[in-house]
Design an enzyme around this catalytic site. Structure first.
Site, PDB file in Angstrom:
ATOM      1  N   ASP A  26       0.843  -1.191   0.000  1.00  0.00           N
ATOM      2  CA  ASP A  26       0.000   0.000   0.000  1.00  0.00           C
ATOM      3  C   ASP A  26       0.885   1.251   0.000  1.00  0.00           C
ATOM      4  OD1 ASP A  26      -2.328   1.835   0.765  1.00  0.00           O
ATOM      5  OD2 ASP A  26      -3.292  -0.128   0.923  1.00  0.00           O
ATOM      6  N   HIS A  94      -3.569   5.978   3.749  1.00  0.00           N
ATOM      7  CA  HIS A  94      -4.372   4.863   3.241  1.00  0.00           C
ATOM      8  C   HIS A  94      -3.897   3.524   3.796  1.00  0.00           C
ATOM      9  CE1 HIS A  94      -5.968   1.967   0.251  1.00  0.00           C
ATOM     10  NE2 HIS A  94      -6.947   2.846   0.097  1.00  0.00           N
ATOM     11  N   ASN A 189     -13.882   1.094  -6.805  1.00  0.00           N
ATOM     12  CA  ASN A 189     -14.930   2.014  -6.346  1.00  0.00           C
ATOM     13  C   ASN A 189     -15.570   2.811  -7.477  1.00  0.00           C
ATOM     14  OD1 ASN A 189     -14.186   1.274  -3.686  1.00  0.00           O
ATOM     15  ND2 ASN A 189     -12.642   2.882  -3.619  1.00  0.00           N
ATOM     16  N   SER A 251     -11.319  -0.730  -0.449  1.00  0.00           N
ATOM     17  CA  SER A 251     -10.036  -0.921   0.243  1.00  0.00           C
ATOM     18  C   SER A 251     -10.268  -1.368   1.673  1.00  0.00           C
ATOM     19  CB  SER A 251      -9.236   0.393   0.254  1.00  0.00           C
ATOM     20  OG  SER A 251      -8.777   0.725  -1.024  1.00  0.00           O
TER      21      SER A 251
END
Length: 260
Positions: A26, A94, A189, A251
């Site tokens: 990530d 994130h 998304n 996520s």
């Protein structure tokens, strides 16, 4: 934490998961955050070895707590995006949020609880800040996936994706799968009827988002490649600097499945 109640977390007898290792590929992780610092993986042969030496002969020098694979000289990005090194610190938040959902320390009287009680987290930074959003390059992702597979990760959490197929990502996903890794990826998304890659690949578990009433929201990608949905709306988790924030998306949903 409605999300933990909804998946039945409070009804399950806790198990010792300290032998399991989840690689979070990530934007990095704030590995000093007080609500997850006890769950961070450390490379003991490097920690107890000699500075400037590849003590475990894995091709990385002083990879004490994972690695920063980000190298994107072709972009006008912000922050740390040019040099690969042994510091996978998060700059966007994130990856820290994702890691907290998976394994924030339970019963420590602060913050939240993660899904997987006691599991270890390997932070692998492969994303950087580009404008108002995060960005990951295929070669950085691929190197992180190979590192995770070669250095003992049992589960790979990939809370990112792309509508375009990448032969390189397919090859490294197959490599990690062949090494026995469980591969979890976000569906995307965009509200599309097509799941993003690498979630769309056969070797991965493709995860969409759901809400507190088990309704799948309009933003989550779907289609025949979607394997499962998990809580992904209004999820509280960690933020860099020792704080907390609420985020929404597939996520977050993928992180629940990695924890489970």
């Amino acid at each position: 934490q409605w999300n933990l109640s909804r998946i039945g977390w409070t009804d399950v007898e806790p198990i010792d998961a300290s032998h399991l290792l989840v690689a979070v590929i990530d934007s990095g992780i704030d590995y000093r955050h007080p609500d997850i610092v006890d769950q961070m993986w450390t490379n003991e042969r490097e920690v107890t070895g000699e500075l400037g030496v590849d003590d475990d002969a894995n091709g990385y020098v002083d990879d004490f707590v994972g690695w920063d694979f980000t190298h994107a000289p072709g972009f006008a990005a912000q922050g740390d995006y040019l040099d690969r090194d042994g510091d996978p610190m998060d700059e966007s938040g994130h990856g820290t949020h994702v890691a907290g959902i998976i394994a924030a320390t339970s019963d420590n009287e602060i913050g939240i609880a993660g899904v997987a009680n006691g599991v270890k987290i390997m932070p692998l930074r492969a994303g950087f800040n580009l404008g108002a959003s995060g960005f990951l390059e295929d070669d950085d992702i691929a190197a992180a996936i190979v590192y995770a597979a070669d250095n003992g990760a049992d589960i790979l959490n990939m809370s990112w994706g792309d509508p375009q197929f990448s032969p390189l990502i397919r090859d490294v996903i197959r490599y990690a799968h062949g090494r026995g890794c469980v591969l979890v990826a976000a569906a995307g998304n965009d509200g599309s009827d097509q799941v993003f890659y690498p979630a769309k690949l056969d070797e991965t578990i493709a995860v969409g988002a759901s809400g507190s009433g088990d309704i799948v929201p309009a933003f989550t990608n779907r289609g025949p490649s979607l394997d499962i949905a998990a809580p992904g709306i209004g999820i509280w988790s960690l933020a860099p600097g020792g704080s907390y924030v609420e985020r929404t998306g597939t996520s977050m949903a993928a992180a629940h499945i990695s924890g489970i």
